[in-house]
Design a protein around this motif. Sequence first.
Motif, short mmCIF file in Angstrom:
data_model
loop_
_atom_site.label_atom_id
_atom_site.label_comp_id
_atom_site.label_asym_id
_atom_site.label_seq_id
_atom_site.Cartn_x
_atom_site.Cartn_y
_atom_site.Cartn_z
N VAL A 88 -37.24 32.38 -45.45
CA VAL A 88 -37.08 33.78 -44.20
C VAL A 88 -35.92 33.17 -43.63
O VAL A 88 -35.32 32.20 -43.41
N ALA A 91 -45.74 38.33 -43.95
CA ALA A 91 -44.60 38.92 -43.29
C ALA A 91 -45.19 39.22 -41.76
O ALA A 91 -44.17 38.87 -40.63
N GLN A 136 -36.95 37.82 -46.44
CA GLN A 136 -38.52 37.29 -46.62
C GLN A 136 -38.75 37.18 -48.10
O GLN A 136 -38.91 38.21 -48.63
#
Length: 153
Positions: free
Chosen positions: A96, A12, A81
Amino acid sequence: MTLSAGDRVELADLVARYALYVDRREFSALAGLFTSDAVLALPDPPKALAPVLEYSGRGEIQEAIGRVEFFAVTSHFLGGQVFDPGPEADTAEGWVNCAAHHISVREDGTPADLVWHVRYADSYRKEEGAWRFTGRALHIDWIETGSVRRVRG
């Protein structure tokens, strides 16, 4: 292979840094987020909204992303995500969502916002203890335009 909570946080962060470096125009740092053999696939709007242009290696990727300098300001808003283990050890795949705002100045001097609603299809590999992109394919789902009152700078 499974992805640990730590792997998911690192992935992330990688995705967020990509958006940050584009918006800050830190293209060298952005290129460093990719492996040396990475491929970036981009669309060719308005002709093609699917990824049809490929750039290989950090140098080509840096040059391709550097073209956003045409815009006065960009701002990437990351959405959902999802990260899954890849087919081999130390690899992963991701999806994403993003709304990418591109602010330009029209001929009459008024700013405009070109918004791409995109999905990235990513592949990642962990090298020397850090996750990197090995592939990133940008798919535009739709494009919209809007007015902007004022732009900083």
